[in-house]
Design an enzyme around this catalytic site. Sequence first.
Site, PDB file in Angstrom:
ATOM      1  N   SER A 243       0.817  -1.214   0.000  1.00 50.92           N
ATOM      2  CA  SER A 243       0.000   0.000   0.000  1.00 50.92           C
ATOM      3  C   SER A 243       0.851   1.264   0.000  1.00 50.92           C
ATOM      4  O   SER A 243       0.410   2.306  -0.506  1.00 50.92           O
ATOM      5  CB  SER A 243      -0.921   0.011   1.225  1.00 50.92           C
ATOM      6  OG  SER A 243      -0.173  -0.049   2.429  1.00 50.92           O
ATOM      7  N   GLY A 272      -1.952  -4.159   1.310  1.00 47.65           N
ATOM      8  CA  GLY A 272      -2.063  -5.406   2.054  1.00 47.65           C
ATOM      9  C   GLY A 272      -1.108  -6.493   1.618  1.00 47.65           C
ATOM     10  O   GLY A 272      -0.990  -7.523   2.307  1.00 47.65           O
ATOM     11  N   ASN A 302       3.902  -6.011   5.755  1.00 46.74           N
ATOM     12  CA  ASN A 302       2.643  -6.712   6.042  1.00 46.74           C
ATOM     13  C   ASN A 302       2.881  -8.148   6.492  1.00 46.74           C
ATOM     14  O   ASN A 302       1.985  -8.747   7.101  1.00 46.74           O
ATOM     15  CB  ASN A 302       1.716  -6.665   4.824  1.00 46.74           C
ATOM     16  CG  ASN A 302       1.200  -5.261   4.576  1.00 46.74           C
ATOM     17  OD1 ASN A 302       0.867  -4.545   5.518  1.00 46.74           O
ATOM     18  ND2 ASN A 302       1.154  -4.858   3.319  1.00 46.74           N
ATOM     19  N   ASP A 393      -0.531   7.887  10.173  1.00 46.27           N
ATOM     20  CA  ASP A 393      -0.996   6.730  10.935  1.00 46.27           C
ATOM     21  C   ASP A 393       0.162   5.846  11.389  1.00 46.27           C
ATOM     22  O   ASP A 393      -0.031   4.689  11.738  1.00 46.27           O
ATOM     23  CB  ASP A 393      -2.001   5.916  10.129  1.00 46.27           C
ATOM     24  CG  ASP A 393      -1.394   5.317   8.858  1.00 46.27           C
ATOM     25  OD1 ASP A 393      -0.217   5.633   8.544  1.00 46.27           O
ATOM     26  OD2 ASP A 393      -2.083   4.535   8.179  1.00 46.27           O
ATOM     27  N   HIS A 396       1.626   4.822   6.855  1.00 45.59           N
ATOM     28  CA  HIS A 396       1.488   5.316   5.487  1.00 45.59           C
ATOM     29  C   HIS A 396       1.908   6.784   5.388  1.00 45.59           C
ATOM     30  O   HIS A 396       1.737   7.545   6.341  1.00 45.59           O
ATOM     31  CB  HIS A 396       0.045   5.151   5.009  1.00 45.59           C
ATOM     32  CG  HIS A 396      -0.408   3.732   4.979  1.00 45.59           C
ATOM     33  ND1 HIS A 396      -1.129   3.170   6.013  1.00 45.59           N
ATOM     34  CD2 HIS A 396      -0.230   2.750   4.057  1.00 45.59           C
ATOM     35  CE1 HIS A 396      -1.382   1.897   5.718  1.00 45.59           C
ATOM     36  NE2 HIS A 396      -0.841   1.620   4.551  1.00 45.59           N
TER      37      HIS A 396
END
Length: 419
Positions: A243, A272, A302, A393, A396
């Site tokens: 992502s 993901g 991930n 966050d 990202h």
Amino acid sequence: MHRFLLAFLALLPLTAQSVDLSKGWQVAVTDFEGEARLTGDRITVPKPANPRVPNSHVAARRGSDGTVTLQFSNTWIAQLRWQDGKPLDLNPYLAEGTLEFDLNVVDLAKGGMKFKLGCGKDCERKVPFLFAGRTLIGKGRQHLSFSLKCFWREGDDFSAVNLPFTLEGTGSGELQIANLRINKTGKATTACPDYRTQSTTPERLQESWAVDWWLPRHEAKLAEIRAHREAGRRVDLVFLGDSITQGWENEGKAAWTRHFAKHNAVALGFGGDRTENLLWRLQNGELDGMAPKAIVMMIGTNNTGERLEDPALTVAGIQRNLDEIRKRQPQAKVLLLALFPRGEKPDDLMRRHNAKINALLPALADGKRVVFLDLAHALTNTDGTLSKDILPDSLHLSPQGYDIWARSLEAPLTSLLAP
């Protein structure tokens, strides 16, 4: 005396050979933002005052035959969690033990599911079951038997398991479970991934929130590459990743236009994705039909976020992708990026785990065909914390973050893209 001994033995619990999780354990029902106990026939997880997912709904009910039903809609995560019992010593069960239950998949067309077993602090093992679960829709009650080793990793201590089972749903669906037990000896009849090879075994992304767009995006990327070729445009630069790489099309669009569009660059990032998902994409055409001079790859965060995988196994998945790149694009030079900082503070679990992966990555680079680059210094504050302006966050990038990333790549890419 003999009759007394037999009567006494009959009263002993069967935990030596079998654990019946319907006895001595409470069932917690959870949403992403709330939790309730299934103490009666049914319960709905209450919503907080200001829910982040206001239209989600999670409820559970218990049937007269002991069946527990989980109903969920528009939720990030819904769980039935067996907890608050006496911790179990499952170490003696690992050699031949099984986790067994009856499952009825009433609805999973817009949802996914996983089975989990807790193994201590910061330790949770899971088996994904989206693809297999959807094949069971409408087929009634099915008996599933998993080897306990499906939930075990080298070094795990199962001597005090306090979360022996969790049924997790995502998206929307209805699942029924009954006759849940752990047997010391049993016959496993349901397949599970081998954790030792999961990161290197190509697979489509098995998440309910991705299944509707993941394959169409793959086809769209093949079409994008085909359009470049048919128009006679040479693709000199390719980005591979998850992502964070996909974000070049959104938060990073302006920086992409300024720095990389001139190279007819292609961003092959899928939200993901783990190492095995990128490997599937590479083996199914995403590097074909072009001859880039340079490929930028960052993948593996991930693997950490989904299963807190042994760093060596994640690095094996990264190496497998490098091998695939070399096979399909032998002329391309690879800029292998360290995983970006994850977690607000340096001592956050995910940050520390990714740091272990990054420590192993330089060994994959020879400085010529594969060049390693760690950009953590450009993305973190002097004390190692993350800025909300750069990583809102703590994972990202913001537009400002993408601008920093793009400018940090100018010097190394100038060298790699040179004739």
